[in-house]
Design a protein around this motif. Structure first.
Motif, short mmCIF file in Angstrom:
data_model
loop_
_atom_site.label_atom_id
_atom_site.label_comp_id
_atom_site.label_asym_id
_atom_site.label_seq_id
_atom_site.Cartn_x
_atom_site.Cartn_y
_atom_site.Cartn_z
N PRO A 1 -93.77 -4.64 -85.36
CA PRO A 1 -93.61 -3.58 -86.36
C PRO A 1 -94.80 -3.44 -87.30
O PRO A 1 -95.01 -2.38 -87.90
CB PRO A 1 -92.34 -3.99 -87.11
CG PRO A 1 -92.31 -5.48 -86.98
CD PRO A 1 -92.82 -5.75 -85.60
N SER B 1 -94.67 -2.36 -79.04
CA SER B 1 -93.24 -2.31 -79.34
C SER B 1 -93.01 -2.26 -80.84
O SER B 1 -93.55 -3.08 -81.58
CB SER B 1 -92.55 -3.55 -78.76
OG SER B 1 -91.23 -3.68 -79.25
N LYS B 2 -92.20 -1.33 -81.28
CA LYS B 2 -91.85 -1.28 -82.70
C LYS B 2 -90.91 -2.42 -83.07
O LYS B 2 -90.82 -2.81 -84.23
CB LYS B 2 -91.20 0.07 -83.03
CG LYS B 2 -92.16 1.24 -83.03
CD LYS B 2 -91.47 2.51 -83.49
CE LYS B 2 -92.44 3.68 -83.56
NZ LYS B 2 -91.79 4.93 -84.03
N LYS B 3 -90.24 -2.97 -82.04
CA LYS B 3 -89.30 -4.06 -82.29
C LYS B 3 -90.02 -5.39 -82.51
O LYS B 3 -89.74 -6.11 -83.46
CB LYS B 3 -88.32 -4.19 -81.10
CG LYS B 3 -87.33 -5.34 -81.23
CD LYS B 3 -86.45 -5.47 -80.00
CE LYS B 3 -85.54 -4.27 -79.84
NZ LYS B 3 -84.59 -4.44 -78.70
N ARG C 1 -95.05 2.59 -80.29
CA ARG C 1 -96.11 3.23 -81.07
C ARG C 1 -97.34 3.32 -80.17
O ARG C 1 -97.87 2.29 -79.73
CB ARG C 1 -96.43 2.43 -82.32
CG ARG C 1 -97.62 2.99 -83.12
CD ARG C 1 -97.95 2.08 -84.29
NE ARG C 1 -99.22 2.46 -84.91
CZ ARG C 1 -99.84 1.74 -85.85
NH1 ARG C 1 -99.28 0.62 -86.28
NH2 ARG C 1 -100.99 2.14 -86.34
#
Length: 346
Positions: free
Chosen positions: A129, A124-126, A209
């Protein structure tokens, strides 16, 4: 004239008798049972597309079969349905036949749907990061279709290659559709192992990603080191022994679906599947299909090195098969597919 009529009639009867005695011949062999219950985990995924095509284009009905398909949240639950007796056949991951044999239960693959797993592991990019390596997943929540399914097997293998075990993470069952998308978008999970069209939807939305991908043959070889058989139809050896003609009929329908997929246009595919499979975005579905199409088996045959690759993968992390004498020859057969290829037309 009477002699000619007699000879003609005799020839016709002989031909009919021969057809009746020819085993597993397309449209000729008598089915041991018409009703077949198939369990699947995540039917909307491209992983199982050949099954949907065979169903929606009435290929099972053409074979004289009355097929009932039950859709579960993941492959491990579909497997349990077959072991428990509520399903005759599973449309699921080949590696489950190996895990079952390790537990002294003999199940056999008889037609391959996918020659690449199509599973994608992404973070998860959230919530992650700053992800840099597999080690960063320690202590994190990884969404899978269902614990014990092929998605968790693929994730476990990637973790093992990076020095982690399944005990270092938490696997969370999120299904194979909108629920998986929502779990990632809401931040409930830190990573996700799932398939298309789910992963393409999240990727295009900028939510994830990708860190490991098996949607193409090249990517699959990079991850697993060889051909990795994926979705297939498998059943208990006892079911196959008792129902060879029914098993052949199932194979005929699936091979016909595989052949159709090789020539059908992308729009034909999208028009055939239920509207819900498109996840509200037809263009995205078509793009995802174009990407994973080579992963679909063109003929239903198991590749020669496929079973061994699958076993090596499981042995890398799964104590269930480590040190166990697995007889690969009893986990698959190409006999039914070869018969179908010789008789079935698309």
């Amino acid at each position: 004239m009477q002699r000619r009529t007699f000879l003609t009639g005799t020839a016709a009867l002989a031909g009919a008798a021969l057809a009746a005695q020819t085993p597993l011949a397309f449209g000729q062999a008598k089915l041991e049972t018409r009703k077949v219950a198939i369990a699947v985990g995540g039917k909307n995924l491209f992983y199982y597309l050949p099954l949907t095509i065979a169903e929606r284009r009435n290929y099972f009905k053409d074979e004289g079969l009355d097929v009932e398909i039950s859709d579960f949240a993941g492959g491990s639950q579909a497997l349990k349905a077959a072991v428990g007796g509520s399903a005759d056949v599973v449309s699921g991951a080949f590696e489950h036949t190996l895990l079952l044999q390790a537990q002294h239960q003999m199940f056999r693959e008889f037609v391959l749907q996918g020659r690449a797993p199509q599973i994608v592991l992404a973070v998860s990019k959230k919530t992650m990061p700053n992800y840099k390596s597999i080690a960063d997943l320690k202590g994190k929540k990884i969404g899978v279709t269902a614990p014990g399914s092929s998605t968790s097997i693929m994730a476990s293998f990637v973790l093992a290659k990076g020095g982690l075990t399944a005990k270092d993470v938490s696997f969370i069952g999120v299904g194979a559709g909108a629920g998986a998308v929502a779990a990632m978008e809401s931040g409930q999970i830190d990573a996700l192992a799932n398939l298309d069209p789910v992963m393409t939807k999240l990727e295009r939305a900028g939510q994830i990603r990708v860190i490991s991908d098996t949607r193409t043959l090249a990517d699959t070889h990079n991850v697993f080191g060889g051909d990795m058989p994926a979705g297939c139809l498998y059943a208990s050896q006892s079911f196959i022994d008792k129902n060879p003609n029914t098993t052949q009929a199932l194979t005929n329908a699936m091979v016909r679906a595989l052949k159709w997929l090789q020539t059908a246009s992308d729009n034909d595919v999208a028009n055939t599947v239920p509207e819900s499979y498109l996840l509200g975005d037809r263009a995205l579905y078509l793009a995802a299909w174009a990407h994973v199409k080579p992963a679909i088996s063109p003929d239903g045959l198991m590749p020669a090195d496929g079973p061994a690759t699958s076993l090596r993968t499981l042995q890398a992390f799964d104590a269930t098969v480590q040190g166990k004498p697995i007889d690969l020859s009893k986990t698959w057969t190409n006999d039914f597919v070869k018969q179908a290829l010789a008789t079935v037309k698309a």
